[in-house]
Design a protein around this motif. Structure first.
Motif, mmCIF file in Angstrom:
data_model
loop_
_atom_site.group_PDB
_atom_site.id
_atom_site.type_symbol
_atom_site.label_atom_id
_atom_site.label_comp_id
_atom_site.label_asym_id
_atom_site.label_seq_id
_atom_site.Cartn_x
_atom_site.Cartn_y
_atom_site.Cartn_z
ATOM 1 N N VAL A 35 1.135 -1.772 0.055
ATOM 2 C CA VAL A 35 -0.309 -0.139 -0.052
ATOM 3 C C VAL A 35 0.409 1.267 -0.168
ATOM 4 C CG1 VAL A 35 -1.474 1.297 1.098
ATOM 5 C CG2 VAL A 35 -2.194 -1.682 1.087
ATOM 6 N N THR A 36 1.674 1.049 0.756
ATOM 7 C CA THR A 36 2.952 2.510 1.608
ATOM 8 C C THR A 36 4.511 2.202 1.349
ATOM 9 O OG1 THR A 36 1.303 3.900 1.925
ATOM 10 C CG2 THR A 36 3.508 4.353 2.071
ATOM 11 N N SER A 37 4.897 2.732 0.563
ATOM 12 C CA SER A 37 6.577 2.130 0.350
ATOM 13 C C SER A 37 7.306 3.267 1.115
ATOM 14 C CB SER A 37 6.954 2.158 -1.016
ATOM 15 O OG SER A 37 8.667 1.669 -0.880
ATOM 16 N N PRO A 61 14.086 -0.881 -5.809
ATOM 17 C CA PRO A 61 14.713 0.182 -4.329
ATOM 18 C C PRO A 61 13.215 -0.308 -3.212
ATOM 19 C CG PRO A 61 13.536 1.496 -5.988
ATOM 20 C CD PRO A 61 13.518 -0.192 -7.251
ATOM 21 N N HIS A 62 13.465 0.314 -2.376
ATOM 22 C CA HIS A 62 13.001 0.213 -1.085
ATOM 23 C C HIS A 62 13.066 -0.821 0.027
ATOM 24 C CE1 HIS A 62 10.923 3.988 -3.364
ATOM 25 N NE2 HIS A 62 11.721 4.268 -3.320
ATOM 26 N N LEU A 63 13.332 -0.422 1.246
ATOM 27 C CA LEU A 63 13.385 -1.519 1.970
ATOM 28 C C LEU A 63 11.998 -1.924 2.937
ATOM 29 C CD1 LEU A 63 17.330 -0.220 3.326
ATOM 30 C CD2 LEU A 63 16.656 -2.412 2.149
ATOM 31 N N ASP A 64 11.121 -0.432 2.907
ATOM 32 C CA ASP A 64 9.911 -0.358 3.729
ATOM 33 C C ASP A 64 8.959 -0.505 3.405
ATOM 34 O OD1 ASP A 64 12.210 -0.478 6.101
ATOM 35 O OD2 ASP A 64 12.582 1.558 6.756
ATOM 36 N N GLY A 121 0.736 4.576 5.975
ATOM 37 C CA GLY A 121 1.706 4.610 6.207
ATOM 38 C C GLY A 121 3.142 5.348 7.335
ATOM 39 N N THR A 122 1.928 4.820 8.296
ATOM 40 C CA THR A 122 2.918 4.402 9.851
ATOM 41 C C THR A 122 3.647 3.853 10.054
ATOM 42 O OG1 THR A 122 1.493 5.415 11.326
ATOM 43 C CG2 THR A 122 3.103 4.338 12.035
ATOM 44 N N ALA A 123 3.091 2.457 9.303
ATOM 45 C CA ALA A 123 4.158 1.262 8.682
ATOM 46 C C ALA A 123 5.310 0.934 7.781
ATOM 47 C CB ALA A 123 2.594 0.211 8.149
ATOM 48 N N ALA A 124 4.819 1.756 6.990
ATOM 49 C CA ALA A 124 6.336 2.778 6.080
ATOM 50 C C ALA A 124 7.642 3.197 6.817
ATOM 51 C CB ALA A 124 5.973 2.433 4.868
ATOM 52 N N ALA A 125 7.138 3.727 7.497
ATOM 53 C CA ALA A 125 8.082 5.274 8.111
ATOM 54 C C ALA A 125 8.667 4.537 9.599
ATOM 55 C CB ALA A 125 6.826 6.055 8.186
ATOM 56 N N ILE A 126 8.036 3.393 9.655
ATOM 57 C CA ILE A 126 8.778 2.844 10.700
ATOM 58 C C ILE A 126 10.482 1.915 10.675
ATOM 59 C CG2 ILE A 126 7.047 2.734 12.353
ATOM 60 C CD1 ILE A 126 6.664 0.123 12.014
ATOM 61 N N VAL A 335 9.433 10.282 3.728
ATOM 62 C CA VAL A 335 9.050 10.011 2.510
ATOM 63 C C VAL A 335 8.789 9.037 2.304
ATOM 64 C CG1 VAL A 335 9.540 10.638 -0.126
ATOM 65 C CG2 VAL A 335 10.885 12.221 1.300
ATOM 66 N N LEU A 336 7.426 9.074 1.697
ATOM 67 C CA LEU A 336 6.711 8.003 1.232
ATOM 68 C C LEU A 336 6.459 7.974 0.292
ATOM 69 C CD1 LEU A 336 4.452 7.964 4.783
ATOM 70 C CD2 LEU A 336 6.810 6.731 4.177
ATOM 71 N N VAL A 337 5.450 6.484 -0.181
ATOM 72 C CA VAL A 337 6.255 7.210 -2.100
ATOM 73 C C VAL A 337 4.637 5.554 -1.980
ATOM 74 C CG1 VAL A 337 6.175 5.403 -4.204
ATOM 75 C CG2 VAL A 337 8.125 6.809 -3.063
ATOM 76 N N GLU A 338 2.987 6.357 -1.876
ATOM 77 C CA GLU A 338 1.934 5.257 -2.231
ATOM 78 C C GLU A 338 1.539 4.579 -3.456
ATOM 79 O OE1 GLU A 338 0.083 5.610 0.468
ATOM 80 O OE2 GLU A 338 1.219 7.440 0.823
#
Length: 342
Positions: A35-37, A61-64, A121-126, A335-338
């Protein structure tokens, strides 16, 4: 499915939006609808350097991320289709498993249940920030190896760069664990964010006697330093670290490749310098961090957003390059990617 990929290193315009087939999970794996990266500094730095070994292998790319389990491979018992989850270290699992795509297939060990009430969003940020902060707070020679309420009671923690994503998580986790938290920032705007995150004392490292101010708060010195600017803050850390204290280093902001230390102050205080990066931290530390971060999430100890000290900047999947550029330019917050609809 839509995915962001690159085949060679370079600026953000090497990223391409493509269609690719999602991979079915093998034994011990799950597939997650992203959902959010979350974007971390390591993502744009790795993109600039190119695929590992210069192979030209297609890399996502992206880990979270935050997302929903879409399929489960044989042998996975703790996750089911439809579970809300957060992922960590995804692109370190294999080059095509980054979270900048609609579906990613990962080892089940890289996927954790998302507590009720926590948004994607919180999930992707942590992920990377909280796990890095957890590691920094659990390497003290005489301190706990796990975090929870009271684990750091009676300790004083100095968080360098309290307005950054790792600094923000370190403040929150240290407070949750019962520590007194001092943080240093560059100016008033970042001081407001560090205060919102929950720091007990917020100081400016640009002030003429930051070390004296820290020593007034902690006359015997600080037990743990969570350090983002190892070289720039080496002299400050030497002045304020307690006997048998630990300086946990995850960055060298405002510095070059070298970190220069004065021998005497560290020697006679039996100071431990602990460098850390999640790629090689080991499975035991990753598992412990994920479990403790999940507990902190359940306790409501890791909120994000400007009101909690970590502004969020959101981009659509097709603008992942802009998201990378924002992080590279020093965007304050996360910074998040939807990627897909919740």
């Amino acid at each position: 499915m839509r995915a962001i990929v690159y085949h060679q290193g370079g600026p953000s315009d090497v990223l391409r939006l493509v269609e690719r087939e999602p991979r079915r999970p093998d034994a011990g794996e799950v597939r997650v609808r992203v959902v959010t990266s979350g974007v971390n500094p390591t993502d744009w730095k790795q993109r600039e350097n190119g695929p590992s070994g210069g192979t030209g292998e297609e890399t996502v790319p992206h880990l979270d991320a935050g997302g929903i389990v879409d399929a489960v491979g044989p042998g996975v018992e703790h996750l089911r289709v439809g579970d809300r989850v957060w992922t960590f270290m995804a692109s370190a699992y294999r080059p095509g498993s980054g979270t900048a795509q609609e579906f990613t297939t990962l080892s089940a060990d890289r996927v954790a249940p998302l507590p009720d009430g926590i948004d994607f969003g919180t999930a992707a940020a942590i992920g990377v920030p909280a796990l890095t902060a957890h590691r920094a707070l659990t390497v003290h020679e005489d301190g706990p190896r796990r975090l929870g309420p009271g684990a750091l009671a009676g300790r004083t923690v100095l968080v360098s760069g309290g307005a950054g994503a790792v600094g923000h998580a370190a403040i929150q986790l240290a407070r949750w664990a019962g520590a007194e938290v001092v943080t240093t920032v560059s100016g008033d705007a970042k001081a407001a964010l560090a205060t919102a995150a929950g720091a007990s004392h917020v100081l400016k490292y640009t002030d003429p006697d930051t070390a004296g101010a820290i020593r007034e708060i902690a006359p015997n010195g600080v037990d743990i330093v969570v350090e983002v600017a190892a070289g720039a803050n080496a002299a400050l850390d030497a002045e304020v670290i307690a006997d048998r204290g630990t300086i946990a280093v995850y960055g060298n902001d405002r510095g070059d490749d070298a970190v220069r230390l004065e021998f005497g102050p560290y020697l006679y205080r039996n100071v431990r310098y602990q460098f850390l990066v999640l790629y090689t931290v080991g499975e035991q530390a990753l598992r412990a961090g994920a479990e403790d971060v999940a507990a902190a999430l359940r306790d409501g100890a890791l909120p994000v957003g400007e009101e909690a000290g970590l502004p969020l900047h959101r981009y659509p999947l097709e603008e992942t390059g802009r998201a990378h550029d924002a992080v590279a330019a020093g965007a304050v917050g996360k910074v998040l990617v939807e990627v897909t609809a919740p």
